[in-house]
Write a protein that holds these residues in place. Structure first.
Motif, PDB file in Angstrom:
ATOM      1  N   UNK A  92      74.012  95.078   0.790  1.00  0.00           N
ATOM      2  CA  UNK A  92      73.210  96.201   1.254  1.00  0.00           C
ATOM      3  C   UNK A  92      71.744  95.853   1.009  1.00  0.00           C
ATOM      4  N   UNK A  93      70.980  95.685   2.095  1.00  0.00           N
ATOM      5  CA  UNK A  93      69.581  95.285   1.948  1.00  0.00           C
ATOM      6  C   UNK A  93      68.719  96.533   1.965  1.00  0.00           C
ATOM      7  N   UNK A  94      67.892  96.699   0.939  1.00  0.00           N
ATOM      8  CA  UNK A  94      67.016  97.857   0.904  1.00  0.00           C
ATOM      9  C   UNK A  94      65.571  97.452   0.700  1.00  0.00           C
ATOM     10  N   UNK A  95      65.272  96.169   0.980  1.00  0.00           N
ATOM     11  CA  UNK A  95      63.909  95.716   0.765  1.00  0.00           C
ATOM     12  C   UNK A  95      63.459  94.922   1.984  1.00  0.00           C
ATOM     13  N   UNK A  96      62.167  94.869   2.207  1.00  0.00           N
ATOM     14  CA  UNK A  96      61.636  94.062   3.299  1.00  0.00           C
ATOM     15  C   UNK A  96      61.797  92.576   2.970  1.00  0.00           C
ATOM     16  N   UNK A 117      79.830  97.600   6.082  1.00  0.00           N
ATOM     17  CA  UNK A 117      79.441  96.440   6.878  1.00  0.00           C
ATOM     18  C   UNK A 117      79.409  95.194   6.022  1.00  0.00           C
ATOM     19  N   UNK A 118      79.487  94.029   6.672  1.00  0.00           N
ATOM     20  CA  UNK A 118      79.317  92.766   5.954  1.00  0.00           C
ATOM     21  C   UNK A 118      77.914  92.712   5.381  1.00  0.00           C
ATOM     22  N   UNK A 119      76.926  92.960   6.234  1.00  0.00           N
ATOM     23  CA  UNK A 119      75.537  93.018   5.787  1.00  0.00           C
ATOM     24  C   UNK A 119      74.937  94.275   6.390  1.00  0.00           C
ATOM     25  N   UNK A 120      74.496  95.168   5.527  1.00  0.00           N
ATOM     26  CA  UNK A 120      73.884  96.396   6.043  1.00  0.00           C
ATOM     27  C   UNK A 120      72.436  96.446   5.562  1.00  0.00           C
ATOM     28  N   UNK A 121      71.522  96.827   6.446  1.00  0.00           N
ATOM     29  CA  UNK A 121      70.116  96.903   6.056  1.00  0.00           C
ATOM     30  C   UNK A 121      69.572  98.260   6.480  1.00  0.00           C
ATOM     31  N   UNK A 122      68.904  98.933   5.560  1.00  0.00           N
ATOM     32  CA  UNK A 122      68.368 100.255   5.863  1.00  0.00           C
ATOM     33  C   UNK A 122      66.868 100.286   5.584  1.00  0.00           C
ATOM     34  N   UNK A 146      64.988  99.926  11.165  1.00  0.00           N
ATOM     35  CA  UNK A 146      64.325  98.706  10.727  1.00  0.00           C
ATOM     36  C   UNK A 146      63.440  98.150  11.830  1.00  0.00           C
ATOM     37  N   UNK A 147      62.573  97.221  11.443  1.00  0.00           N
ATOM     38  CA  UNK A 147      61.657  96.625  12.414  1.00  0.00           C
ATOM     39  C   UNK A 147      61.533  95.129  12.197  1.00  0.00           C
ATOM     40  N   UNK A 148      61.204  94.413  13.254  1.00  0.00           N
ATOM     41  CA  UNK A 148      60.829  93.011  13.153  1.00  0.00           C
ATOM     42  C   UNK A 148      61.826  92.145  12.388  1.00  0.00           C
ATOM     43  N   UNK A 172      72.902  98.189  15.730  1.00  0.00           N
ATOM     44  CA  UNK A 172      71.502  98.522  15.442  1.00  0.00           C
ATOM     45  C   UNK A 172      71.238  99.978  15.792  1.00  0.00           C
ATOM     46  N   UNK A 173      70.576 100.658  14.893  1.00  0.00           N
ATOM     47  CA  UNK A 173      70.341 102.079  15.113  1.00  0.00           C
ATOM     48  C   UNK A 173      68.897 102.390  14.751  1.00  0.00           C
ATOM     49  N   UNK A 174      68.164 102.951  15.668  1.00  0.00           N
ATOM     50  CA  UNK A 174      66.742 103.252  15.450  1.00  0.00           C
ATOM     51  C   UNK A 174      65.965 102.032  14.971  1.00  0.00           C
ATOM     52  N   UNK A 175      65.975 100.958  15.738  1.00  0.00           N
ATOM     53  CA  UNK A 175      65.244  99.761  15.322  1.00  0.00           C
ATOM     54  C   UNK A 175      64.186  99.424  16.363  1.00  0.00           C
TER      55      UNK A 175
END
Lengths: 419, 260
Positions: A92-96, A117-122, A146-148, A172-175
């Motif tokens: 779970x990624x929570x950092x840029x 998820x295998x890799x989830x980023x918020x 997320x962006x970029x 991808x949701x709201x990216x």
């Protein structure tokens, strides 16, 4: 004494931000293996500082819920296996600015409550997920708000059996401004799923054998899709409620089942679809409520229906496409057509070109009487290729009565277009 | 019976028309393969041709053969040979030679294009098989019609009308039924109606195998349920066989009782 050290630290931090290279001189590399100082990825991540690199050696790590909350790089050597044992989400990624590279992530397990998820980023920016293998993950790679970020070269293989019990390979949701490149996905609900994603590029991906759509996006404007392959998906590709889409040089093939489309366009506006190949799909392009799409230089080959365009579509342009060996070229459910068909090549065209300008002198009507009958009475498709139907088609061709008057290619090309 | 079959077979095979029939298939198959450049497409086109031509030619040939060999039959009847042997022998001889012309005429070009190494070999076998079956069916029907009509012209007329009904009119009727009963589930009725016409049955059997089934949506699901299973396949084969056996039995029945 302290000041110069601090200065150099500051300088290196500065340099690393300039060169976007997290593993600079003062960032540490933390090794993870059975005999290293860390044998658990989770503990290594907790101990790491900003811009550190965690190097995971070959081996199997039975871990889940690894929260990455600082900008670090996680690199696997020879694809170390991170196994969630069917019981929860893994990264779970929570950092840029997090990079995850070269891992084999597997067995996330199904959840009906949460999107594991295998890799989830918020809520992150500048993350890179690269060259990983994700096997049997419920959702493969999941980004939200997320962006970029870059998702590149991953192989995501699921074991989906039905739509309800599986997630999407890339979700991808709201990216914004995302790059999806060179991924191979199969066996999920949707291969690539976008909702509210804009200004992104999706290219060189391969999406096959999904139980629903090879790619599916909704409310995702200003995106570009190119050089992707969508093959053998249960329902093809579906794109909905979006505008300013540019799709080019993709291949949509073998989406062959009673409910399958090469691409389903629903309320897509102001978009371009160019140089794509639609081959051996039940329906090549299915358009519903679409306006101002330019469909140009595509190849429609051996589809059941090359184009199915409903009456609520208007001002779409079909120009310079090749329609070869399709069972039906164009079908519509309305007797009026507000779309333009011009300068296409139709392999069933039988007209002549007296003035030798490369365009036939007799207009071509791609909608045959039988196409119309099948649209009204689906069961009558069993008469396909019967002599009676051929005679009917011929009669209608000589004096069109029922087929749409305006759906006509006035300048059909005599030769197939090469591009 | 075997002797008569043999004579009849060679007699027909030597005739110019059979050679022409063979050449027609040979040339048209080569042409279709050449222009489509693709085995699967070639099979579909050949199916279109053969489903129309085989019944037509078999019918005409059957009627012609029956009326022309009348004197020969009368001669044979004066010999101590069983009546059914004479007539069935003739029927089989003609059917075999027509099927042979068709099979040879189509198989040579496909072999030249390498059918045995392609994945379409089973679809092609099905086409060959149904083509041969259709020859048997329509020769039988033609014989039946001719024995019931002393008058040549009338016999010819009825035979051609029978072909027209099966090849064209029947499909028109199906379409009319579909359009007028559009609000009802028609799939099962469609299966039944198709089973009642050998030409339609052959067409659907080949089309379903040619991977076109997805086009048919829900109808195909019902069709696949029927034709895809062993039972359905057996049923449709039985239906085709029935179309051979019943006319021939009837023909035999009338032949035994006919006063020559």
């Amino acid at each position: 004494m302290i000041t110069p050290v601090f200065k150099s630290l500051f300088l290196s931090a500065l340099l690393s931000t300039i060169f976007l290279y997290p593993g600079s001189a003062h960032a540490e590399t933390i090794k993870v293996c059975q005999k290293c100082s860390f044998s658990s990825i989770k503990k290594a991540v907790q101990a790491a500082h900003k811009r550190d690199t965690i190097l995971i050696r070959e081996g199997t790590y039975k871990e889940k819920d690894i929260v990455v909350d600082k900008p670090i790089t996680i690199i696997g050597e020879h694809f170390p296996v991170v196994d969630g044992e069917e019981n929860g989400q893994i990264f779970l990624i929570r950092s840029d600015s997090v990079t995850i590279r070269g891992l084999q992530i597997q067995n996330v397990g199904n959840s009906y409550v949460e999107d594991w998820a295998g890799i989830k980023a918020l809520h992150v920016k500048h993350c890179v997920i690269e060259n990983n293998k994700l096997l049997n993950t419920f959702f493969g790679i999941y980004f939200a708000k997320s962006e970029n970020c870059i998702i590149r070269g991953n192989e995501i293989i699921g074991k989906a059996k039905n739509e309800i019990e599986t997630g999407n390979a890339i979700h991808l949701w709201y990216c914004k401004k995302m790059l999806i490149e060179r991924n191979k996905t199969s066996g999920h609900r949707d291969g690539i799923y976008f909702e509210f994603v804009s200004d992104s590029k999706i290219f060189n991906n391969i999406s096959t054998k999904q139980v629903r759509y090879g790619m599916h996006f909704m409310f995702s404007h200003y995106n570009e899709y190119f050089h992707n392959q969508f093959t053998d998906n249960d329902a093809g590709v579906a794109v909905m409620y979006s505008d300013h889409i540019y799709m080019h040089e993709n291949s949509f093939s073998d989406n062959w089942s009673p409910v399958s489309n090469g691409i389903l366009l629903k309320e897509i506006t102001d978009s371009r679809i160019e140089k794509n190949t639609f081959e051996h799909n039940t329906i090549g392009v299915y358009a519903e409520g679409c306006d101002r799409i330019e469909i140009r230089n595509n190849n429609f080959n051996k589809n059941g229906w090359a184009v199915k365009i409903l009456g609520n579509c208007s001002d779409n342009k079909f120009e310079k496409n090749n329609f070869t060996a399709n069972t039906f070229d164009v079908v519509t459910n309305s007797s009026l057509s507000h779309n333009l068909f011009e300068q296409n090549f139709w392999s069933e065209y039988t007209g002549y070109d007296l003035d030798k300008n490369g365009m036939g002198d007799v207009p071509y009507r791609p909608v045959k009487l039988f196409t119309y009958i099948v649209e009204q009475t689906p069961a009558s498709i069993i008469l396909l290729r019967s002599l009676f139907i051929d005679l009917l088609n011929l009669a209608e061709k000589v004096t069109p009565v029922i087929t749409p008057e305006t759906l006509v290619d006035k300048k059909p090309l005599m030769k197939e277009i090469k591009w | 019976m075997f002797k008569i079959l043999k004579y009849s077979f060679y007699d027909v095979l030597r005739s110019r028309w059979t050679v022409l029939y063979f050449l027609f298939f040979l040339v048209s198959t080569f042409a279709l393969l050449y222009f489509s450049g693709n085995m699967s497409k070639g099979i579909v086109s050949l199916m279109n041709v053969s489903l129309t031509i085989i019944p037509l030619i078999s019918t005409i040939f059957g009627v012609m053969h029956y009326y022309n060999s009348r004197e020969f039959v009368e001669l044979l009847l004066s010999q101590p040979i069983k009546r059914s042997d004479i007539f069935i022998g003739q029927y089989l001889g003609l059917s075999f030679s027509l099927s042979l012309s068709f099979v040879a005429g189509t198989i040579i070009p496909f072999i030249a294009y390498g059918i045995f190494v392609s994945s379409e070999v089973w679809n092609f076998s099905l086409l060959i098989f149904t083509g041969a079956i259709l020859s048997f069916i329509f020769v039988g029907l033609a014989f039946l019609i001719s024995i019931l009509n002393e008058n040549k012209i009338k016999g010819f007329g009825i035979a051609i009308l029978m072909w027209l009904c099966m090849a064209v009119v029947y499909d028109g009727l199906i379409l009319m039924v579909f359009i007028s009963f559009n609000d009802y589930p028609l799939e099962k009725a469609a299966v039944l109606m198709v089973n009642l016409n050998p030409i339609d049955l052959s067409r659907i059997m080949i089309l379903l195998k040619l991977d076109i089934s997805a086009l048919m949506g829900y109808t195909a699901a019902v069709f696949n349920q029927y034709f895809g299973t062993t039972n359905g396949m057996i049923m449709s084969l039985l239906s085709l066989l029935g179309w051979i056996v019943f006319p021939v039995l009837l023909f035999n029945f009338f032949a035994k009782r006919k006063d020559f």
